[in-house]
Motif scaffolding. Structure first.
Motif, mmCIF file in Angstrom:
data_model
loop_
_atom_site.group_PDB
_atom_site.id
_atom_site.type_symbol
_atom_site.label_atom_id
_atom_site.label_comp_id
_atom_site.label_asym_id
_atom_site.label_seq_id
_atom_site.Cartn_x
_atom_site.Cartn_y
_atom_site.Cartn_z
ATOM 1 N N ARG A 1 -0.480 6.822 -4.419
ATOM 2 C CA ARG A 1 -1.923 6.659 -4.643
ATOM 3 C C ARG A 1 -2.296 5.173 -4.664
ATOM 4 N N GLU A 2 -1.476 4.364 -5.311
ATOM 5 C CA GLU A 2 -1.726 2.918 -5.336
ATOM 6 C C GLU A 2 -1.601 2.317 -3.937
ATOM 7 N N VAL A 3 -0.639 2.801 -3.166
ATOM 8 C CA VAL A 3 -0.489 2.331 -1.781
ATOM 9 C C VAL A 3 -1.742 2.658 -0.978
ATOM 10 N N HIS A 4 -2.312 3.826 -1.207
ATOM 11 C CA HIS A 4 -3.518 4.204 -0.477
ATOM 12 C C HIS A 4 -4.740 3.406 -0.929
ATOM 13 N N VAL A 5 -4.764 2.974 -2.179
ATOM 14 C CA VAL A 5 -5.827 2.067 -2.625
ATOM 15 C C VAL A 5 -5.676 0.730 -1.899
ATOM 16 N N ILE A 6 -4.447 0.250 -1.791
ATOM 17 C CA ILE A 6 -4.189 -1.002 -1.072
ATOM 18 C C ILE A 6 -4.584 -0.853 0.395
ATOM 19 N N GLU A 7 -4.260 0.276 0.995
ATOM 20 C CA GLU A 7 -4.633 0.531 2.391
ATOM 21 C C GLU A 7 -6.154 0.445 2.560
ATOM 22 N N ALA A 8 -6.897 1.094 1.677
ATOM 23 C CA ALA A 8 -8.362 1.060 1.753
ATOM 24 C C ALA A 8 -8.876 -0.358 1.529
ATOM 25 N N LEU A 9 -8.266 -1.074 0.618
ATOM 26 C CA LEU A 9 -8.672 -2.445 0.334
ATOM 27 C C LEU A 9 -8.447 -3.348 1.549
ATOM 28 N N CYS A 10 -7.301 -3.198 2.188
ATOM 29 C CA CYS A 10 -6.989 -4.025 3.366
ATOM 30 C C CYS A 10 -7.910 -3.692 4.537
ATOM 31 N N ALA A 11 -8.349 -2.453 4.627
ATOM 32 C CA ALA A 11 -9.237 -2.044 5.713
ATOM 33 C C ALA A 11 -10.701 -2.360 5.423
ATOM 34 N N ALA A 12 -11.021 -2.694 4.177
ATOM 35 C CA ALA A 12 -12.411 -2.843 3.762
ATOM 36 C C ALA A 12 -13.095 -4.075 4.327
ATOM 37 N N GLY A 13 -12.346 -5.121 4.581
ATOM 38 C CA GLY A 13 -12.968 -6.358 5.062
ATOM 39 C C GLY A 13 -13.952 -6.886 4.042
ATOM 40 N N VAL B 1 -9.345 1.438 -13.040
ATOM 41 C CA VAL B 1 -8.001 1.555 -13.626
ATOM 42 C C VAL B 1 -6.951 1.177 -12.583
ATOM 43 N N ALA B 2 -7.090 1.713 -11.364
ATOM 44 C CA ALA B 2 -6.115 1.427 -10.297
ATOM 45 C C ALA B 2 -6.119 -0.054 -9.936
ATOM 46 N N VAL B 3 -7.301 -0.644 -9.815
ATOM 47 C CA VAL B 3 -7.396 -2.061 -9.454
ATOM 48 C C VAL B 3 -6.801 -2.935 -10.556
ATOM 49 N N SER B 4 -7.042 -2.597 -11.798
ATOM 50 C CA SER B 4 -6.457 -3.366 -12.905
ATOM 51 C C SER B 4 -4.936 -3.324 -12.842
ATOM 52 N N THR B 5 -4.386 -2.163 -12.566
ATOM 53 C CA THR B 5 -2.935 -2.018 -12.447
ATOM 54 C C THR B 5 -2.413 -2.814 -11.257
ATOM 55 N N LEU B 6 -3.091 -2.706 -10.110
ATOM 56 C CA LEU B 6 -2.656 -3.430 -8.913
ATOM 57 C C LEU B 6 -2.773 -4.938 -9.100
ATOM 58 N N ALA B 7 -3.795 -5.383 -9.799
ATOM 59 C CA ALA B 7 -3.954 -6.816 -10.071
ATOM 60 C C ALA B 7 -2.808 -7.307 -10.968
ATOM 61 N N ARG B 8 -2.485 -6.524 -11.977
ATOM 62 C CA ARG B 8 -1.391 -6.883 -12.875
ATOM 63 C C ARG B 8 -0.052 -6.951 -12.121
ATOM 64 N N LYS B 9 0.112 -6.090 -11.108
ATOM 65 C CA LYS B 9 1.344 -6.065 -10.311
ATOM 66 C C LYS B 9 1.332 -7.075 -9.171
ATOM 67 N N GLY B 10 0.209 -7.789 -8.999
ATOM 68 C CA GLY B 10 0.142 -8.845 -8.004
ATOM 69 C C GLY B 10 -0.283 -8.416 -6.608
ATOM 70 N N TYR B 11 -0.973 -7.287 -6.498
ATOM 71 C CA TYR B 11 -1.382 -6.788 -5.179
ATOM 72 C C TYR B 11 -2.853 -7.052 -4.841
ATOM 73 N N CYS B 12 -3.637 -7.441 -5.823
ATOM 74 C CA CYS B 12 -5.038 -7.766 -5.551
ATOM 75 C C CYS B 12 -5.556 -8.677 -6.653
ATOM 76 N N ARG B 13 -6.734 -9.217 -6.402
ATOM 77 C CA ARG B 13 -7.395 -10.032 -7.431
ATOM 78 C C ARG B 13 -8.896 -9.785 -7.324
ATOM 79 N N ARG B 14 -9.562 -9.995 -8.428
ATOM 80 C CA ARG B 14 -11.023 -9.864 -8.470
ATOM 81 C C ARG B 14 -11.627 -11.250 -8.251
ATOM 82 N N GLU B 15 -12.669 -11.305 -7.422
ATOM 83 C CA GLU B 15 -13.380 -12.565 -7.189
ATOM 84 C C GLU B 15 -14.875 -12.304 -7.261
ATOM 85 N N ARG B 16 -15.584 -13.205 -7.900
ATOM 86 C CA ARG B 16 -17.046 -13.118 -7.924
ATOM 87 C C ARG B 16 -17.578 -13.445 -6.537
#
Length: 150
Positions: free
Chosen positions: A36-48, A69-84
Motif C-alpha cells: 500500500r505504501e509502495v502504491h502511495v509512492i507510485e501515485a506521488l511519483c506520477a502526480a507531478g 497517516v501514510a504520508v507521515s509514515t513515508l516521510a519518517r522513512k525518508g520517501y517523501c517530504r512536505r513542502e509549502r
C-alpha cells in the motif's frame, strides 16, 4: 457452475499471487514498506505538480485522513517530504525523495516485466481476448466501487 467456480478460483489466486509476488519482488529495495505504501509512492511519483494531499487522496480513492497517516509514515522513512507551495503558502505539496523515485523505478520495472512476459506467451488473437476480458473485470470493480461510495 463449473465455469463460474473456475473463474472465481483463477481470480482469487491471481489477485492473491499478484499482491504477494509484487511485494516480495520489491522487498530487496524497500524492505520496510507495505505494498500500500509502495502504491502511495507510485501515485506521488506520477502526480507531478498535482501533488497536494487532496489530489493524491482522490487519485488513490482514499480519504485525506488516511493519506495523511501514510504520508507521515513515508516521510519518517525518508520517501517523501512536505513542502509549502511557494505561490500559496496555505497549500502543502508532497514531494518524493530520490529514494522514492528509485523505488518507483523498480516498481515500474516489475510491471513492465510482467506485461512483457504475459504478452510474449500469447498469440495476438489471445492478447486481444485477454485485454477484453480484463477490461470487463475492471469495469465490474469500477461499478462496485461506485456502489460502495453511495
Amino acid at each position: 457452475m463449473e465455469r463460474e467456480d473456475r473463474l472465481n478460483q483463477v481470480l482469487v489466486h491471481l489477485f492473491n499471487d499478484a499482491l504477494r509476488i509484487e511485494e516480495r519482488s520489491l522487498a530487496g529495495c524497500a524492505p520496510m514498506l507495505s505494498l500500500r505504501e509502495v502504491h502511495v509512492i507510485e501515485a506521488l511519483c506520477a502526480a507531478g505538480e498535482n501533488n497536494t494531499m487532496s489530489a493524491l487522496a482522490a487519485r488513490l480513492h482514499v480519504t485525506v485522513g488516511s493519506l495523511t497517516v501514510a504520508v507521515s509514515t513515508l516521510a519518517r522513512k525518508g520517501y517523501c517530504r512536505r513542502e509549502r507551495d511557494t505561490a500559496d503558502r496555505r497549500h502543502v505539496r508532497i514531494v518524493p525523495t530520490e529514494r522514492a523515485l528509485a523505488l518507483n523505478e523498480a516498481h515500474t520495472a516489475f510491471h513492465r516485466e510482467m506485461v512483457a512476459e504475459i504478452l510474449q506467451s500469447l498469440p495476438l488473437s489471445q492478447q486481444e481476448s485477454l485485454l477484453d476480458g480484463l477490461a470487463c473485470v475492471s469495469r465490474y470493480f469500477e461499478r462496485k466501487e461506485q456502489a460502495l461510495r453511495v
